[in-house]
Structures are given as C-alpha cells and as structure tokens.
Design an enzyme around this catalytic site. Structure first.
Site, mmCIF file in Angstrom:
data_model
loop_
_atom_site.group_PDB
_atom_site.id
_atom_site.type_symbol
_atom_site.label_atom_id
_atom_site.label_comp_id
_atom_site.label_asym_id
_atom_site.label_seq_id
_atom_site.Cartn_x
_atom_site.Cartn_y
_atom_site.Cartn_z
ATOM 1 N N SER A 117 0.968 -1.104 -0.009
ATOM 2 C CA SER A 117 -0.128 0.201 0.046
ATOM 3 C C SER A 117 0.902 1.387 -0.065
ATOM 4 O O SER A 117 1.865 1.425 -0.965
ATOM 5 C CB SER A 117 -0.907 0.015 1.251
ATOM 6 N N ASP A 144 -5.416 -2.432 -3.241
ATOM 7 C CA ASP A 144 -4.390 -2.264 -2.088
ATOM 8 C C ASP A 144 -3.702 -3.603 -1.960
ATOM 9 O O ASP A 144 -4.663 -4.484 -1.703
ATOM 10 C CB ASP A 144 -5.135 -1.706 -0.918
#
Length: 242
Positions: free
Chosen positions: A67, A220
C-alpha cells in the site's frame, strides 16, 4: 507490529553465510509519514558513518512495501541522476505533508446529518470516496517511465487483483522468469495504494518482448499482505534455493 512501522530482518544464507538484509514497510495510507520519519532518521545516522550520499538502498538487499509502503519502497529504490536513488529518505516526510491534503481532500458531506454510520453505508454504495486522479498524475510525474527491473536494489510489492481474486506480487526476483510483471513503478504504486472504498481499482496492461499482453485490475496490497515481511522473506528464500 502496528501498521506503518518499519521492520528489519536478517536471513542467513546457509550456503555462503551471507546476510540478506530486508527492510519491510507496512501499509496505512497517510500514516506512511511514520515510517518516513523513522527511515529519515536511519538514513541520517548512516550518513554520519559513510557520508552524505549514503542511501538506504545501499544497505538493504530487499526493500518491501504494501500500500503506501509500496510507494515509499519505490521512492527509496527508483534510480535518478547518476543511477542514485531518486529520493532521499528525508524527502518522504515532506512528500506526505505536502501531497496528502491534495490526494485526500476533505469536503463537507451532505450526509453528515444522517449520522456517521448511515453516511458510511451510502458512501460505500456510491463508490470510492476519492477519484485518485491527483495521486495518479503525481506518481506518474515522480516515477516517470521507470520499470520494476530498474530499481537499485531488490523490491517486493504485494497487490491484489480483483478480477482473478488472487494476490499479485511484484518482485524483482521474479521479473526474469515472469516478464509480464515488469510493469512501470507508477502503475505498481497506484495499484498497491488503491485502498477499497477510498480509491478506485487500477487497471493497466503489460506487454513482454514476444508481444504477449497481461491485464491487471489491482487494489491495495494490504488485502493480501498488509505486513509484507513474510512475502519478502519468502521471495528471498526462494532465490537462495534456485
């Protein structure tokens, strides 16, 4: 350990006795400023020993991030002038302070009077909270056309493909065997940072030297591995046994 804290693992290679130094950076959105501060301090201490040109990429065999940690990983390892890291660790804190208000602009919601729970439900059905356009243009501006194979040390960046429902690990260890993974660093960073409900999934294609195309529909990397330590260790261990 909590999100956005950096970790260092040393793996002893049984054959040569060499230590493989792995730096792992968790996800956490704007909280990426936390590892930014820690890494800036670490780099400054190394510079006291080895000079002001010392960079973290010089000291770690692998840098892994998920992320927002994936974005930090790319910033630390992307080559710039004279094939030195494009960013110093001290640049990361400033990057988050300057850019996060534009990436995640705060607007008054017309749903506020409904209460936070109802507002969240309505927002979830309405799609991502942010369109990600500023983040996309910013990352592409900073990283340009640089590709995964060009990083100055090995990197491992987990993502998750919502079409195949499978994790996709962008690893420099795997590029030679899987050329389709040699995507641009900007696309990888946008993909691994696309937190569900906050930012839209990121679609892009790669094409290898044979003309074979591969599609990616990424969100993500925290969906697969918010703490990328085990993924990084696995990648390094597989390389040792080859």
């Amino acid at each position: 350990m909590e999100n956005s804290l950096s970790k260092l693992f040393e793996i002893e290679e049984s054959v040569s006795g060499k230590l493989v130094r792995i730096l792992c950076i968790d996800g956490g959105g704007i909280r990426g400023i936390i590892p930014g501060v820690i890494l800036s301090y670490l780099e400054s201490e190394l510079q006291k020993l080895d000079g002001e040109d010392a960079r973290l990429a010089d000291y770690f065999d692998v840098i892994a991030g998920t992320s927002t940690g994936g974005l930090v990983t790319a910033m630390l390892t992307a080559p710039g002038e004279n094939n030195r890291p494009l960013f110093a660790a001290k640049d990361i804190k400033k990057f988050y302070l300057d850019e996060c208000p534009k990436i995640f602009p705060q607007h008054c919601s017309s749903y506020t009077t409904l209460g936070h729970t109802a507002a969240r439900v309505i927002t979830a059905f309405a799609g991502p909270k942010y369109d990600g356009k500023y983040l996309h243009s910013l990352v592409k501006e900073k990283l340009g056309d640089l590709k995964l194979h060009q990083t100055l040390t090995h990197v491992v960046i987990p993502t998750f493909d919502i079409k195949t429902l499978q994790p996709v690990i962008f690893s420099t260890y795997e590029v030679n065997n899987k050329p389709s993974l040699d995507a641009s660093l900007s696309d990888i960073c946008i993909g691994t940072s696309a937190a569900p409900t906050y930012l839209p999934a990121h679609y892009f294609e790669t094409q290898d030297s044979q003309g074979h195309k591969r599609q990616f529909n990424l969100i993500d990397g925290g969906v697969a591995a918010n703490n990328p330590a085990l993924v990084a260790i696995n990648q390094a261990t597989k390389q040792m046994t080859r």
